[in-house]
Design a protein around this motif. Structure first.
Motif, PDB file in Angstrom:
ATOM      1  N   UNK A  11      -3.432  11.125   6.626  1.00 39.41           N
ATOM      2  CA  UNK A  11      -2.124  10.464   6.714  1.00 39.41           C
ATOM      3  C   UNK A  11      -2.141   9.100   6.029  1.00 39.41           C
ATOM      4  N   UNK A  12      -3.250   8.413   6.170  1.00 35.91           N
ATOM      5  CA  UNK A  12      -3.388   7.104   5.533  1.00 35.91           C
ATOM      6  C   UNK A  12      -3.314   7.233   4.012  1.00 35.91           C
ATOM      7  N   UNK A  13      -3.985   8.234   3.468  1.00 35.45           N
ATOM      8  CA  UNK A  13      -3.969   8.438   2.019  1.00 35.45           C
ATOM      9  C   UNK A  13      -2.571   8.811   1.531  1.00 35.45           C
ATOM     10  N   UNK A  14      -1.888   9.673   2.276  1.00 32.91           N
ATOM     11  CA  UNK A  14      -0.536  10.087   1.885  1.00 32.91           C
ATOM     12  C   UNK A  14       0.406   8.884   1.872  1.00 32.91           C
ATOM     13  N   UNK A  15       0.279   8.014   2.857  1.00 35.47           N
ATOM     14  CA  UNK A  15       1.114   6.807   2.897  1.00 35.47           C
ATOM     15  C   UNK A  15       0.806   5.888   1.716  1.00 35.47           C
ATOM     16  N   UNK A  16      -0.464   5.784   1.362  1.00 32.73           N
ATOM     17  CA  UNK A  16      -0.846   4.949   0.221  1.00 32.73           C
ATOM     18  C   UNK A  16      -0.211   5.460  -1.073  1.00 32.73           C
ATOM     19  N   UNK A  17      -0.297   6.750  -1.298  1.00 31.91           N
ATOM     20  CA  UNK A  17       0.255   7.318  -2.533  1.00 31.91           C
ATOM     21  C   UNK A  17       1.775   7.176  -2.558  1.00 31.91           C
ATOM     22  N   UNK A  18       2.407   7.336  -1.397  1.00 25.67           N
ATOM     23  CA  UNK A  18       3.862   7.170  -1.333  1.00 25.67           C
ATOM     24  C   UNK A  18       4.258   5.742  -1.702  1.00 25.67           C
ATOM     25  N   UNK A  19       3.549   4.762  -1.164  1.00 21.00           N
ATOM     26  CA  UNK A  19       3.822   3.367  -1.510  1.00 21.00           C
ATOM     27  C   UNK A  19       3.546   3.105  -2.989  1.00 21.00           C
ATOM     28  N   UNK A  20       2.462   3.689  -3.494  1.00 21.24           N
ATOM     29  CA  UNK A  20       2.115   3.496  -4.904  1.00 21.24           C
ATOM     30  C   UNK A  20       3.202   4.058  -5.820  1.00 21.24           C
ATOM     31  N   UNK A  59       6.411   4.306  -5.051  1.00 21.74           N
ATOM     32  CA  UNK A  59       7.549   3.385  -4.966  1.00 21.74           C
ATOM     33  C   UNK A  59       7.311   2.145  -5.825  1.00 21.74           C
ATOM     34  N   UNK A  60       6.087   1.642  -5.804  1.00 18.84           N
ATOM     35  CA  UNK A  60       5.748   0.479  -6.632  1.00 18.84           C
ATOM     36  C   UNK A  60       5.913   0.820  -8.108  1.00 18.84           C
ATOM     37  N   UNK A  61       5.456   2.002  -8.500  1.00 16.59           N
ATOM     38  CA  UNK A  61       5.573   2.424  -9.899  1.00 16.59           C
ATOM     39  C   UNK A  61       7.033   2.482 -10.332  1.00 16.59           C
ATOM     40  N   UNK A  62       7.892   2.979  -9.454  1.00 15.59           N
ATOM     41  CA  UNK A  62       9.318   3.080  -9.776  1.00 15.59           C
ATOM     42  C   UNK A  62       9.947   1.702  -9.962  1.00 15.59           C
ATOM     43  N   UNK A  88      -2.982   0.082   2.601  1.00 12.66           N
ATOM     44  CA  UNK A  88      -1.547   0.157   2.886  1.00 12.66           C
ATOM     45  C   UNK A  88      -0.919  -1.229   2.961  1.00 12.66           C
ATOM     46  N   UNK A  89      -1.588  -2.172   3.606  1.00  6.66           N
ATOM     47  CA  UNK A  89      -1.019  -3.504   3.788  1.00  6.66           C
ATOM     48  C   UNK A  89      -0.770  -4.196   2.451  1.00  6.66           C
ATOM     49  N   UNK A  90      -1.759  -4.157   1.568  1.00  8.82           N
ATOM     50  CA  UNK A  90      -1.609  -4.807   0.264  1.00  8.82           C
ATOM     51  C   UNK A  90      -0.582  -4.088  -0.610  1.00  8.82           C
ATOM     52  N   UNK A  91      -0.534  -2.771  -0.514  1.00  8.00           N
ATOM     53  CA  UNK A  91       0.467  -2.019  -1.275  1.00  8.00           C
ATOM     54  C   UNK A  91       1.878  -2.376  -0.816  1.00  8.00           C
ATOM     55  N   UNK A  92       2.059  -2.507   0.490  1.00 12.88           N
ATOM     56  CA  UNK A  92       3.377  -2.865   1.016  1.00 12.88           C
ATOM     57  C   UNK A  92       3.774  -4.272   0.573  1.00 12.88           C
ATOM     58  N   UNK A  93       2.823  -5.195   0.580  1.00 18.56           N
ATOM     59  CA  UNK A  93       3.107  -6.559   0.123  1.00 18.56           C
ATOM     60  C   UNK A  93       3.514  -6.570  -1.344  1.00 18.56           C
ATOM     61  N   UNK A  94       2.817  -5.783  -2.157  1.00 22.39           N
ATOM     62  CA  UNK A  94       3.148  -5.722  -3.578  1.00 22.39           C
ATOM     63  C   UNK A  94       4.529  -5.111  -3.790  1.00 22.39           C
ATOM     64  N   UNK A 146      10.170  -5.720  -5.359  1.00 20.15           N
ATOM     65  CA  UNK A 146      11.575  -5.503  -4.995  1.00 20.15           C
ATOM     66  C   UNK A 146      12.340  -6.821  -4.983  1.00 20.15           C
ATOM     67  N   UNK A 147      11.716  -7.846  -4.433  1.00 23.31           N
ATOM     68  CA  UNK A 147      12.341  -9.171  -4.403  1.00 23.31           C
ATOM     69  C   UNK A 147      12.537  -9.722  -5.815  1.00 23.31           C
ATOM     70  N   UNK A 148      11.537  -9.543  -6.675  1.00 24.47           N
ATOM     71  CA  UNK A 148      11.647 -10.005  -8.064  1.00 24.47           C
ATOM     72  C   UNK A 148      12.754  -9.258  -8.807  1.00 24.47           C
ATOM     73  N   UNK A 149      12.910  -7.979  -8.511  1.00 25.39           N
ATOM     74  CA  UNK A 149      13.952  -7.190  -9.163  1.00 25.39           C
ATOM     75  C   UNK A 149      15.337  -7.697  -8.771  1.00 25.39           C
ATOM     76  N   UNK A 150      15.524  -7.973  -7.493  1.00 22.45           N
ATOM     77  CA  UNK A 150      16.819  -8.463  -7.016  1.00 22.45           C
ATOM     78  C   UNK A 150      17.148  -9.827  -7.636  1.00 22.45           C
ATOM     79  N   UNK A 151      16.158 -10.710  -7.692  1.00 25.64           N
ATOM     80  CA  UNK A 151      16.381 -12.033  -8.277  1.00 25.64           C
ATOM     81  C   UNK A 151      16.704 -11.925  -9.765  1.00 25.64           C
ATOM     82  N   UNK A 152      15.988 -11.050 -10.470  1.00 23.86           N
ATOM     83  CA  UNK A 152      16.199 -10.896 -11.909  1.00 23.86           C
ATOM     84  C   UNK A 152      17.610 -10.385 -12.205  1.00 23.86           C
ATOM     85  N   UNK A 153      18.068  -9.411 -11.439  1.00 22.69           N
ATOM     86  CA  UNK A 153      19.412  -8.874 -11.656  1.00 22.69           C
ATOM     87  C   UNK A 153      20.473  -9.950 -11.438  1.00 22.69           C
TER      88      UNK A 153
END
Length: 280
Positions: free
Chosen positions: A91-100, A102-105, A128-134, A139-146
Motif C-alpha cells: 500500500x505504501x508503494x502504491x501511494x508513492x507512485x500515485x503521488x509521483x 500527480x507530481x509529474x502531471x 510519501x511525506x517528501x512526495x506530498x510536500x513536493x 501546486x502552489x507554484x502553478x496557482x501563483x504563476x497563473x
C-alpha cells in the motif's frame, strides 16, 4: 510452473520493497516531449536479486499492478495478520507512485505553461511525506504563476494574443539579442517568434537589436516574474504600435442587415467561426 510463479512473485515483492523503502523519485524536464519525466532509482548494492535499479513510469505502473495482487492475495489467505508487513508495504508503494504521477502531471503543466523556474527542472523526493510536500509546492507554484500571467495580460494587451509558453519563447529571444546583439544567435526561437508576431499582424517585424531601455530582469524568484512579463509586454506593444495603420474606407453602398443589428438593452448572441480571429 507453480514454482516459477512463486519465484516471480518473490522477485516482484523484493523489487517493490526496495522501491518503497530506498527508492528515490526523480523528476526532470524532458526537452523532447516538453514534459516532466519520472524515474525511480535505488542503490543497486542493496538489491539482492541484482535487477535493474532504475524504473520508468511504465515499469512503476507494472509494479503497482503486482503490488495490488500481492496485497489482495495476502489479505485473502489470512486473517487480518500481516506479520512481515507485506500488505502495508504494498500500500505504501502504491501511494508513492500515485503521488509521483500527480507530481509529474503538475510539473508538466508548469513546464508547458512557461514557468521561468521549471524549464530546467530537476527535483528529487523519497517517501510519501517528501512526495506530498513536493506536490504541494508545485501546486502552489502553478496557482501563483497563473495569477501572475493573468495580471500581466490584463496590464499588457498584446500578451493576451499568446500563451504563456509562447511568452517564454519571446523571453528567450529578446534576452539573447540583448546579450549578444546578434539576432541570428538563437535561430529556432527567432523563427518561432517571427511566426507568432506575424500571426497577429502580417507586417510585424522582430527587432534585430535591442529597442528597449534598461536590462532584462534576472529571473531568480517569484518577485522577478511580473517585471519580466511586463517588459515582454512593453516590447510587443512597441512592435505592433510601430506598424503604420491602414485606413480602410467603408463603402457607402453597403446595405445593413437588420437581423445582425444590436440594440441597446436587448440580449444578443455573437458566433465567431474563424479560430484565427480568436486569441488564446
Amino acid at each position: 510452473m507453480y514454482r516459477n510463479i512463486v519465484k516471480r512473485d518473490e522477485v516482484n515483492k523484493e523489487r517493490i520493497k526496495n522501491a518503497a523503502t530506498i527508492g528515490l523519485y526523480i523528476f526532470e524536464h524532458n526537452e523532447l516531449s516538453y514534459s516532466c519525466e519520472l524515474t525511480l532509482k535505488h542503490d543497486i548494492t542493496q538489491n539482492q536479486h541484482n535487477d535493474a535499479a532504475s524504473y520508468k513510469i511504465a515499469e512503476l505502473l507494472d509494479l503497482c499492478d503486482h503490488a495490488l495482487l500481492i496485497g489482495k492475495s495476502g489479505a485473502s489467505t489470512d486473517n487480518s495478520v500481516d506479520d512481515d508487513g507485506t500488505e502495508k508495504l504494498m500500500n505504501q508503494f502504491i501511494m508513492q507512485v500515485d503521488l509521483a504521477q500527480q507530481i509529474t502531471t503538475v510539473a508538466s503543466r508548469l513546464i508547458q505553461y512557461g514557468h521561468f523556474l521549471y524549464q530546467k527542472m530537476h527535483e528529487e523526493a523519497h517517501g510519501i511525506l517528501n512526495l506530498q510536500k513536493l506536490l504541494d509546492k508545485l501546486t502552489n507554484d502553478m496557482e501563483k504563476w497563473e495569477k501572475i500571467v493573468d495580471q500581466a495580460q490584463n496590464e499588457h494587451y498584446y500578451l493576451t494574443f499568446f500563451s504563456a509558453h509562447h511568452i517564454l519563447t519571446f523571453y528567450y529571444y529578446f534576452k539573447s539579442i540583448e546579450q549578444t546583439h546578434d539576432y541570428e544567435n538563437d535561430v529556432s526561437n527567432k523563427e518561432i517568434c517571427h511566426y507568432l508576431v506575424r500571426f497577429v499582424n502580417d507586417k510585424a517585424q522582430l527587432p534585430k537589436l535591442p529597442n528597449w531601455t534598461g536590462q532584462w530582469p534576472i529571473v531568480q524568484s517569484e518577485n522577478d516574474f511580473l517585471p519580466t512579463l511586463r517588459k515582454i509586454g512593453a516590447i510587443l506593444h512597441n512592435i505592433f504600435t510601430d506598424i503604420p495603420r491602414r485606413i480602410r474606407p467603408i463603402p457607402d453602398d453597403i446595405e445593413p442587415i437588420f437581423a445582425d443589428t444590436v440594440f441597446k438593452g436587448r440580449i444578443f448572441v455573437v458566433d465567431c467561426q474563424s479560430h484565427s480571429l480568436v486569441p488564446n
